[in-house]
Design an enzyme around this catalytic site. Structure first.
Site, PDB file in Angstrom:
ATOM      1  N   ASP A   1      71.902  21.664 -12.427  1.00  0.00           N
ATOM      2  CA  ASP A   1      72.055  22.259 -11.087  1.00  0.00           C
ATOM      3  C   ASP A   1      72.063  21.160 -10.020  1.00  0.00           C
ATOM      4  O   ASP A   1      72.807  21.221  -9.042  1.00  0.00           O
ATOM      5  CB  ASP A   1      70.915  23.256 -10.832  1.00  0.00           C
ATOM      6  CG  ASP A   1      70.891  24.353 -11.885  1.00  0.00           C
ATOM      7  OD1 ASP A   1      71.968  24.867 -12.223  1.00  0.00           O
ATOM      8  OD2 ASP A   1      69.787  24.677 -12.389  1.00  0.00           O
TER       9      ASP A   1
ATOM     10  N   HIS B   1      66.906  28.792 -13.147  1.00  0.00           N
ATOM     11  CA  HIS B   1      68.216  28.360 -13.639  1.00  0.00           C
ATOM     12  C   HIS B   1      69.073  29.556 -14.060  1.00  0.00           C
ATOM     13  O   HIS B   1      69.391  29.734 -15.229  1.00  0.00           O
ATOM     14  CB  HIS B   1      68.059  27.373 -14.802  1.00  0.00           C
ATOM     15  CG  HIS B   1      69.386  26.925 -15.353  1.00  0.00           C
ATOM     16  ND1 HIS B   1      70.253  26.126 -14.637  1.00  0.00           N
ATOM     17  CD2 HIS B   1      70.001  27.190 -16.531  1.00  0.00           C
ATOM     18  CE1 HIS B   1      71.345  25.927 -15.350  1.00  0.00           C
ATOM     19  NE2 HIS B   1      71.222  26.566 -16.507  1.00  0.00           N
TER      20      HIS B   1
HETATM   21  N1  LIG Z   1      69.716  24.358 -19.143  1.00  0.00           N
HETATM   22  C1  LIG Z   1      70.990  24.252 -18.831  1.00  0.00           C
HETATM   23  O1  LIG Z   1      71.326  23.824 -17.729  1.00  0.00           O
HETATM   24  C2  LIG Z   1      72.045  24.627 -19.807  1.00  0.00           C
HETATM   25  C3  LIG Z   1      71.739  25.310 -20.942  1.00  0.00           C
HETATM   26  N2  LIG Z   1      72.699  25.641 -21.861  1.00  0.00           N
HETATM   27  C4  LIG Z   1      72.279  26.378 -23.067  1.00  0.00           C
HETATM   28  O2  LIG Z   1      72.156  25.465 -24.164  1.00  0.00           O
HETATM   29  C5  LIG Z   1      72.266  26.204 -25.390  1.00  0.00           C
HETATM   30  C6  LIG Z   1      73.191  25.489 -26.363  1.00  0.00           C
HETATM   31  O3  LIG Z   1      74.503  25.483 -25.879  1.00  0.00           O
HETATM   32  P1  LIG Z   1      75.707  24.812 -26.731  1.00  0.00           P
HETATM   33  O4  LIG Z   1      75.297  23.487 -27.245  1.00  0.00           O
HETATM   34  O5  LIG Z   1      76.923  24.937 -25.933  1.00  0.00           O
HETATM   35  O6  LIG Z   1      75.771  25.831 -27.976  1.00  0.00           O
HETATM   36  P2  LIG Z   1      76.384  25.576 -29.437  1.00  0.00           P
HETATM   37  O7  LIG Z   1      76.510  26.891 -30.089  1.00  0.00           O
HETATM   38  O8  LIG Z   1      77.583  24.714 -29.348  1.00  0.00           O
HETATM   39  O9  LIG Z   1      75.259  24.722 -30.158  1.00  0.00           O
HETATM   40  C7  LIG Z   1      74.006  25.251 -30.451  1.00  0.00           C
HETATM   41  C8  LIG Z   1      73.498  24.567 -31.697  1.00  0.00           C
HETATM   42  O10 LIG Z   1      72.201  25.097 -31.969  1.00  0.00           O
HETATM   43  C9  LIG Z   1      72.082  25.167 -33.381  1.00  0.00           C
HETATM   44  N3  LIG Z   1      70.994  26.066 -33.739  1.00  0.00           N
HETATM   45  C10 LIG Z   1      70.961  27.420 -33.771  1.00  0.00           C
HETATM   46  N4  LIG Z   1      69.761  27.848 -34.188  1.00  0.00           N
HETATM   47  C11 LIG Z   1      69.018  26.733 -34.422  1.00  0.00           C
HETATM   48  C12 LIG Z   1      67.699  26.510 -34.874  1.00  0.00           C
HETATM   49  N5  LIG Z   1      66.891  27.523 -35.186  1.00  0.00           N
HETATM   50  N6  LIG Z   1      67.280  25.246 -34.987  1.00  0.00           N
HETATM   51  C13 LIG Z   1      68.095  24.202 -34.671  1.00  0.00           C
HETATM   52  N7  LIG Z   1      69.347  24.354 -34.256  1.00  0.00           N
HETATM   53  C14 LIG Z   1      69.800  25.603 -34.126  1.00  0.00           C
HETATM   54  C15 LIG Z   1      73.446  25.633 -33.859  1.00  0.00           C
HETATM   55  O11 LIG Z   1      73.619  25.349 -35.237  1.00  0.00           O
HETATM   56  C16 LIG Z   1      74.351  24.824 -32.957  1.00  0.00           C
HETATM   57  O12 LIG Z   1      74.711  23.590 -33.543  1.00  0.00           O
HETATM   58  C17 LIG Z   1      72.745  27.604 -24.989  1.00  0.00           C
HETATM   59  O13 LIG Z   1      71.659  28.483 -24.991  1.00  0.00           O
HETATM   60  C18 LIG Z   1      73.249  27.398 -23.567  1.00  0.00           C
HETATM   61  O14 LIG Z   1      73.214  28.569 -22.800  1.00  0.00           O
HETATM   62  C19 LIG Z   1      74.002  25.287 -21.674  1.00  0.00           C
HETATM   63  C20 LIG Z   1      74.365  24.577 -20.553  1.00  0.00           C
HETATM   64  C21 LIG Z   1      73.439  24.243 -19.510  1.00  0.00           C
HETATM   65  O1  LIG Z   2      76.188  28.902 -17.589  1.00  0.00           O
HETATM   66  C1  LIG Z   2      75.723  28.827 -18.740  1.00  0.00           C
HETATM   67  O2  LIG Z   2      75.618  29.775 -19.511  1.00  0.00           O
HETATM   68  C2  LIG Z   2      75.230  27.494 -19.193  1.00  0.00           C
HETATM   69  C3  LIG Z   2      74.359  26.943 -18.152  1.00  0.00           C
HETATM   70  O3  LIG Z   2      73.184  27.241 -18.068  1.00  0.00           O
HETATM   71  C4  LIG Z   2      74.984  26.141 -17.098  1.00  0.00           C
HETATM   72  O4  LIG Z   2      76.117  25.667 -17.259  1.00  0.00           O
HETATM   73  O5  LIG Z   2      74.346  25.967 -16.053  1.00  0.00           O
END
Ligand SMILES: NC(=O)C1=CN([C@@H]2O[C@H](COP(=O)(O)OP(=O)(O)OC[C@H]3O[C@@H](n4cnc5c(N)ncnc54)[C@H](O)[C@@H]3O)[C@@H](O)[C@H]2O)C=CC1
Ligand SMILES: O=C([O-])CC(=O)C(=O)O
Length: 344
Positions: free
Chosen positions: A181, A208
């Site tokens: 953010d 967030h």
């Molecule tokens: N805090 C923030 O600002 C943001 C948060 N996110 C969040 O981050 C998370 C991940 O997003 P992406 O990497 O795009 O998803 P993705 O689906 O590409 O990767 C997630 C990974 O987690 C793994 N996974 C699932 N269960 C697991 C477990 N029990 N133990 C270990 N690994 C496990 C999967 O195998 C996969 O490789 C989502 O919840 C998303 O909403 C995304 C962007 C910004």
């Molecule tokens: O928007 C989403 O779902 C992933 C996230 O938290 C971000 O990009 O800020």
């Protein structure tokens, strides 16, 4: 971060890989530090693992995922920087991935598709985060936990409850990563205010998700004379930044590259804090008394024990004060939802 990466590439690539103590980074002694990435083979996990491999403060990099870890770990491990990389591929190996970790970064879980809110991820991600935090309580209860998995407004309270149940909860060591953010607010502000982006600072407070993300553009530096309409548009764009990416990716996930960058900045701040670098301040969603809500994102000073100080909000504009009151009910209910889930 940029400076540290350049240092990493210029000097540390030629250094031996197993120094116990190292000098030359921010004029500080650099001890060994283990970082574990849980969800390391995912959209965020892969570029984040790459960026942590480039960070000279890391001596051991543990990459854990339930799928595709060996390939990612083998790939990253060939990069000639300081840290030794080990991949862990199954539940049975999670303990080994976590043992001795100083910082645990959690980007494990499902991302949004168009039309979904972050809260729509709760049903799947809450269970994933709960299981991983139970393991953290068991294997590395003193680690600084960087929670990326959404919905952050609920997953951080879930983690706190899991740690409380295990008797290991230390609010100084639990962080919701809201750095993206701040990254967005800086980028969008620099574009609108026509100031150099590298000089921009903007605190982002609250939570967030949607309107719980409250950028404080009245405190942005360098100062610029933006109209109320421009501030409103910048605020809305920052709040909807995640959705902008989700829609552009059209079903192929949410922000991964910018999130990896943001996650690497935040983990780097945690490592610097642990290493005693003074005045490390980042915004983060932490246990807080800044408002009446038990968790809230604001500027946080990070030190040798994690959170050294949760900083206040500073002077707010009328628009920001209004935004703060508006976000509280949603943030409160997301926090309560997380607590309820984990205490069942
Ligand atoms: N805090 C923030 O600002 C943001 C948060 N996110 C969040 O981050 C998370 C991940 O997003 P992406 O990497 O795009 O998803 P993705 O689906 O590409 O990767 C997630 C990974 O987690 C793994 N996974 C699932 N269960 C697991 C477990 N029990 N133990 C270990 N690994 C496990 C999967 O195998 C996969 O490789 C989502 O919840 C998303 O909403 C995304 C962007 C910004
Ligand atoms: O928007 C989403 O779902 C992933 C996230 O938290 C971000 O990009 O800020």
């Amino acid at each position: 971060m940029r400076t540290s990466m350049l240092r990493s590439i210029k000097s540390l690539t030629t250094s031996p890989s197993s120094h116990v103590l190292r000098r030359g980074y921010a004029s500080e002694a650099v001890p060994d530090r283990k970082v574990a990435v849980l969800g390391a083979a995912g959209g965020i996990g892969q570029p984040l693992s790459l960026l942590m491999k480039l960070n000279p403060l890391v001596s051991n990099l543990a990459l854990y995922d339930i799928a595709n870890t060996p390939g990612v770990a083998a790939d990253v491990s060939h990069i000639n920087t300081r840290s030794e990389v080990v991949g862990y591929a199954s539940d049975a190996e999670l303990g080994k991935a976590l043992e001795g970790a100083d910082v645990v970064i959690i980007p494990a879980g499902v991302p949004r598709k168009p039309g979904m809110t972050r809260d729509d991820l709760f049903n799947i991600n809450a269970g994933i985060v709960k299981g991983l935090c139970e393991a953290i309580a068991k294997y590395c209860p003193k680690a600084l936990v960087n929670m990326i998995s959404n919905p952050v407004n609920s997953t951080v309270p879930i983690a706190s409850e899991v740690f409380k149940k295990a008797g290991t909860y230390d609010p100084k060591r639990l962080f919701g990563v809201t750095t993206l953010d701040v990254v967005r607010a800086k980028t969008f502000y620099a574009g609108k205010a026509k100031v150099p982006v590298a000089e921009v600072n903007v605190p982002v407070v609250g939570g967030h998700a949607g309107i719980t993300i409250l950028p404080l553009f009245s405190q942005a530096t360098p100062k610029a004379n933006l109209s109320n309409e421009e501030i409103t548009a910048l605020t809305k764009r920052t709040q909807d930044g995640g959705t902008e990416v989700v829609e552009a990716k059209a079903g192929k996930g949410s922000a991964t590259l910018s999130m990896a960058y943001a996650g690497a900045i935040f983990a780097d701040a945690c490592l610097k804090g642990l290493n005693g670098v003074p005045d490390v301040v980042e915004c983060s969603f932490v246990e807080s008394t800044v408002t009446e809500l038990p968790f809230f994102a604001s500027k946080v000073r990070i030190g040798k024990n994690g959170v050294e100080e949760v900083l206040g909000l500073g002077a707010l504009s009328d628009y920001e004060r209004e935004g703060l009151e508006k976000l509280k009910p949603e943030l409160k209910s997301s926090i309560e939802k997380g607590i309820k889930f984990a205490s069942q």
